[in-house]
Write a protein that holds these residues in place. Structure first.
Motif, PDB file in Angstrom:
ATOM      1  N   GLN A   1      -5.110   6.837  -0.551  1.00  0.00           N
ATOM      2  CA  GLN A   1      -4.541   5.555  -0.151  1.00  0.00           C
ATOM      3  C   GLN A   1      -4.714   4.605  -1.336  1.00  0.00           C
ATOM      4  OE1 GLN A   1      -3.075   4.756   2.703  1.00  0.00           O
ATOM      5  NE2 GLN A   1      -3.807   6.214   4.196  1.00  0.00           N
TER       6      GLN A   1
ATOM      7  N   SER B   1       0.849  -1.185   0.000  1.00  0.00           N
ATOM      8  CA  SER B   1       0.000   0.000   0.000  1.00  0.00           C
ATOM      9  C   SER B   1       0.890   1.242   0.000  1.00  0.00           C
ATOM     10  CB  SER B   1      -0.935   0.017   1.218  1.00  0.00           C
ATOM     11  OG  SER B   1      -0.206   0.195   2.398  1.00  0.00           O
TER      12      SER B   1
ATOM     13  N   SER C   1       0.436   5.752   0.685  1.00  0.00           N
ATOM     14  CA  SER C   1      -0.407   6.907   0.963  1.00  0.00           C
ATOM     15  C   SER C   1       0.254   8.130   0.342  1.00  0.00           C
ATOM     16  CB  SER C   1      -0.631   7.101   2.459  1.00  0.00           C
ATOM     17  OG  SER C   1       0.595   7.260   3.114  1.00  0.00           O
TER      18      SER C   1
ATOM     19  N   GLN D   1      -3.941   0.510  -2.450  1.00  0.00           N
ATOM     20  CA  GLN D   1      -3.511  -0.817  -2.005  1.00  0.00           C
ATOM     21  C   GLN D   1      -3.545  -1.743  -3.208  1.00  0.00           C
ATOM     22  OE1 GLN D   1      -6.303  -1.834   1.075  1.00  0.00           O
ATOM     23  NE2 GLN D   1      -5.214  -0.636   2.604  1.00  0.00           N
TER      24      GLN D   1
END
Length: 104
Positions: free
Chosen positions: A55, A39, A41, A57
């Motif tokens: 975000q 992931s 951010s 993922q």
């Protein structure tokens, strides 16, 4: 490319995780971002000076097989917080252009 991006959406990418990670820094542009496993951010500054965030993922999916061709598949989820429709569009337009691959 899309005309609108929801605050949360998912897509399949025809690439390996290694390819994705090679393209990711350029796709993020000048925005500060941080990777944590599968992931990342991204901090995105709003026009009023406040900060929004995206975000992202990813995880490996089963390869797509068409006849004798096997295409890798990466399952990717996006989640935006604190950004307007226009700001999501602006970020994703650049992101999609960097992730786009030609074919023929």
């Amino acid at each position: 490319m899309q005309a609108f991006y929801d605050a949360t959406f998912s897509r399949e990418m025809g690439c390996t995780e290694a390819e994705w990670l090679g393209w990711l820094p350029a796709a993020m542009g000048h925005h500060a971002w941080q990777r944590n496993g599968q992931s990342a951010s991204v901090d995105i500054k709003n026009t009023d000076g406040s900060m929004g965030r995206m975000q992202v993922q990813w995880q490996d999916g089963a390869p797509r097989q068409i006849a004798l061709i096997r295409i890798p598949r990466l399952l990717v989820s996006f989640q935006f917080e604190g950004l307007t429709d226009a700001q999501r569009y602006t970020f994703m337009r650049r992101f999609d252009l960097y992730m786009q691959r030609g074919g023929g």
